[in-house]
Structure formats: structure tokens, C-alpha cells
Design an enzyme around this catalytic site. Structure first.
Site, PDB file in Angstrom:
ATOM      1  N   ASP A  11       0.926  -1.178   0.371  1.00  0.00           N
ATOM      2  CA  ASP A  11      -0.049   0.217   0.854  1.00  0.00           C
ATOM      3  C   ASP A  11       1.004   1.351   0.213  1.00  0.00           C
ATOM      4  OD1 ASP A  11      -2.119  -1.697  -0.033  1.00  0.00           O
ATOM      5  OD2 ASP A  11      -2.496  -1.216   2.382  1.00  0.00           O
ATOM      6  N   GLY A  37      -3.016  -5.346   0.038  1.00  0.00           N
ATOM      7  CA  GLY A  37      -4.102  -6.315   0.083  1.00  0.00           C
ATOM      8  C   GLY A  37      -5.019  -7.240   0.765  1.00  0.00           C
ATOM      9  N   ALA A  40      -3.964 -11.189   1.888  1.00  0.00           N
ATOM     10  CA  ALA A  40      -2.846 -10.706   3.409  1.00  0.00           C
ATOM     11  C   ALA A  40      -3.266  -9.764   4.384  1.00  0.00           C
ATOM     12  CB  ALA A  40      -1.108 -10.200   2.508  1.00  0.00           C
ATOM     13  N   ASN A  41      -3.918  -9.201   4.498  1.00  0.00           N
ATOM     14  CA  ASN A  41      -4.787  -8.508   5.060  1.00  0.00           C
ATOM     15  C   ASN A  41      -5.485  -9.266   5.700  1.00  0.00           C
ATOM     16  OD1 ASN A  41      -3.019  -5.798   4.307  1.00  0.00           O
ATOM     17  ND2 ASN A  41      -5.490  -4.699   3.254  1.00  0.00           N
ATOM     18  N   GLU A 135     -10.292  -9.731  -5.349  1.00  0.00           N
ATOM     19  CA  GLU A 135      -8.079  -9.657  -6.309  1.00  0.00           C
ATOM     20  C   GLU A 135      -7.497 -10.274  -6.812  1.00  0.00           C
ATOM     21  OE1 GLU A 135      -8.060  -5.345  -3.169  1.00  0.00           O
ATOM     22  OE2 GLU A 135      -6.672  -7.114  -2.997  1.00  0.00           O
ATOM     23  N   THR A 215     -21.399  -6.367   6.515  1.00  0.00           N
ATOM     24  CA  THR A 215     -20.954  -4.976   7.131  1.00  0.00           C
ATOM     25  C   THR A 215     -21.297  -3.691   6.938  1.00  0.00           C
ATOM     26  OG1 THR A 215     -19.339  -4.467   6.163  1.00  0.00           O
ATOM     27  CG2 THR A 215     -18.989  -6.654   7.874  1.00  0.00           C
ATOM     28  N   ASP A 247     -10.915  -6.244   6.277  1.00  0.00           N
ATOM     29  CA  ASP A 247     -10.277  -7.378   5.910  1.00  0.00           C
ATOM     30  C   ASP A 247      -9.849  -7.751   7.449  1.00  0.00           C
ATOM     31  OD1 ASP A 247     -10.233  -7.110   3.234  1.00  0.00           O
ATOM     32  OD2 ASP A 247      -7.890  -5.773   3.321  1.00  0.00           O
ATOM     33  N   GLY A 282      -3.185   2.750   8.203  1.00  0.00           N
ATOM     34  CA  GLY A 282      -2.883   1.584   7.358  1.00  0.00           C
ATOM     35  C   GLY A 282      -3.678   0.525   7.321  1.00  0.00           C
TER      36      GLY A 282
END
Length: 300
Positions: A11, A37, A40-41, A135, A215, A247, A282
Site C-alpha cells: 500500500d 492486499g 494478505a490483510n 482481487e 458490514t 479485512d 494503514g
């Protein structure tokens, strides 16, 4: 074991007083890079929630790759399923306003090279929880849903970002997770019936026999299962940065299911984790530790 088949990004984050209008330039007040991503998050969130996690994805052979994987490595995520691509490591260009809202442009790069054949790296087995997002190529997402069902694993599909062509396999997931905007778009694509969102969620659950989770940001979470409907509040916070909150929710939700929590218990814990993720800038750096979630829930 939680298996994530998904994206890995770096990011690139710029802070601005307010988000620009189309064609407008605004002055930034800060810049940072952070691993990201959606895949990954969610992998890191599940790991910080206390679950064993394996990541299946791809990065490039560039200088961004090591930083993109750094927090996953320190979180003890199994990266044996992460391949190396000739394409660049995926990137997300993020503008964050002073009110915590954001706009994001994602460049997939190596994420587009995650193909159905890579699912073999997941070593799926009965009882695993498989987390997926949009993604990576959709044919890979659909193949992973089919592989999860064949293996007896539980699948959780985070339907972000919205892609209309994904509506055709939406209901292959045991649990679909969407934000309110995404769900409304999918509801139209799937011709769901009902005068409001809750009614359309119930219609989805009845038609598919699956569970849909929606959500609502600061307003909490809704969930429609075939036989019941749940409403879960969010923690009361003042957000600093909402990047990665969804995420974090998904990773903690998957971890809750994997540990044997009921649907309601998993939602409550995931909603609290998602709220706490808004308190720091972040995506991955803001994911809370399990003990911090426990403390926040005890203090409610």
C-alpha cells in the site's frame, strides 16, 4: 487451519485534509508504505486472532515484494504457497482524508497470476476454513470455492471489490461477507426480493441455504442465515483510518469459525476487531492483537 487464497499488495498511502473532487489536486500532509492486499490483510488478521494460517498468492521479483510479505512473516503465516511472478508486486494507491474515509486504486500486478492450479498449494482438508476475495482472477476464486466444498472445508467469500460477473458463483460460499454498498449491488444482480436490505438478505439465505453477512461500518453488522437473523453492534470509536477494517473483520471472523465459535460469537468478535482497526493508520499495521480485542469486549 485457515487458508487464504488471495492478493498481496504494498500500500502506498497519502494523507490529505480532504479527498479531492474529480479533476482537483489537493495538498498531502503525509506519506507511508505498508503491506496490504485483501488476502494478505485477512491472513494477518486471522494469525493475530490466534489461528494457524497458510497463504496462497503471488508477488513480483521487485523491491516491493519483501516489504509486502514482511508482516506476514513476522506473524508466522505459512508462505510456502506464495509464488513469484514476472509481473510487479501488486500495489494499492490510497488517499486518506482527515475524517478517516479513503479512496483506493488497486494495480493487481502479480495477483493476476494466481491461477486455479495454484489451489493445490493450499493442501485443503476437512475442517479447514478458506478465505477468498475478488482481487485475484475470478476463475481462481470459483475453483477455490469448488475445491473447498470437495474437501469438506468451510468457505468464506469476501465479495470485495464488487464485480458483477462474480454474482454467478456468489452462493457457492458457505458464508458471503459484503459491505452494505456491495450487497445492494449484488442484490440487484441476483434479483433478490424484498422492500429493504434485511428482507433481501433473508431472501438470499432462503434461496441459497447459505449465510450472508453485511458490514455497516460504524453501524455494526447484519447476518442472515437460513433459520435466523442477527444484528451485531460495532464498538463506539472515533475512526482515524478505515483502511483494512473490513479485512480485519473477515480474518477474525474466519478465525472465530475455525475455533468453534457460534455464528453470533464469531460476528461479535470480528466486529470488535474491525472497529479497533480504525484507530490506527494503514491496513496491516492497524490490525489489533487478540488480547486487545478481548479487552475491548470486556469493557463494553
Amino acid at each position: 487451519m485457515i487458508i487464504i487464497v488471495g492478493s498481496i499488495n504494498l500500500d502506498l498511502i497519502a494523507s490529505v485534509d480532504r479527498l479531492p473532487e474529480p479533476g482537483e489536486t489537493v495538498r498531502g500532509s503525509g506519506f507511508a508504505t505498508a503491506p496490504g492486499g485483501k488476502g494478505a490483510n485477512q491472513a494477518l488478521a486471522a494469525a493475530l486472532a490466534g489461528a494457524p494460517v497458510r497463504m496462497v498468492g503471488a508477488v513480483g521479483k521487485d523491491s516491493f515484494a519483501a516489504e509486502a510479505l514482511a508482516l506476514l512473516k513476522s506473524g508466522n503465516v505459512d508462505l510456502s504457497g506464495v509464488g513469484e511472478s514476472a509481473a510487479s508486486t501488486g500495489t494499492a494507491l490510497i488517499l486518506v482524508g482527515a475524517d478517516g474515509e479513503n479512496v483506493i486504486a488497486v494495480v493487481p500486478g502479480a495477483n493476476d497470476s494466481v491461477l486455479p492450479g495454484d489451489i493445490a498449494k493450499a493442501f485443503l482438508k476437512k475442517g479447514d476454513v478458506v478465505l477468498l476475495q475478488h482481487e485475484i482472477p475470478l476463475q481462481t476464486v470459483e475453483a477455490a470455492l469448488d475445491a473447498a466444498r470437495a474437501a469438506g472445508a468451510v468457505s468464506v467469500l469476501n465479495t470485495a471489490p464488487f464485480r458483477a460477473e462474480a454474482a454467478g458463483f456468489f452462493a457457492k460460499s458457505d458464508f458471503a461477507v459484503a459491505n452494505e454498498t456491495e450487497f445492494d449491488l449484488y442484490a440487484a444482480a441476483l434479483s433478490l426480493s424484498g422492500p429493504d436490505r434485511q428482507a433481501r438478505m433473508r431472501d438470499y439465505a432462503q434461496k441459497t441455504g447459505r449465510t450472508i453477512v453485511v458490514t455497516l461500518g460504524g453501524d455494526g453488522v447484519l447476518a442472515a442465515a437460513p433459520d435466523h437473523f442477527l444484528t451485531v453492534p460495532a464498538l463506539k470509536i472515533i475512526p482515524v483510518d478505515t483502511v483494512g477494517a473490513g479485512d480485519t473483520f473477515c480474518g477474525y471472523f474466519g478465525a472465530g469459525l475455525s475455533s468453534g465459535l457460534s455464528l453470533e460469537q464469531a460476528l461479535v468478535r470480528a466486529a470488535a476487531a474491525g472497529s479497533l482497526a480504525c484507530l490506527k493508520p494503514g491496513a496491516q499495521p492497524a490490525i489489533p492483537l487478540a488480547k486487545d480485542v478481548d479487552t475491548a469486549l470486556a469493557a463494553r
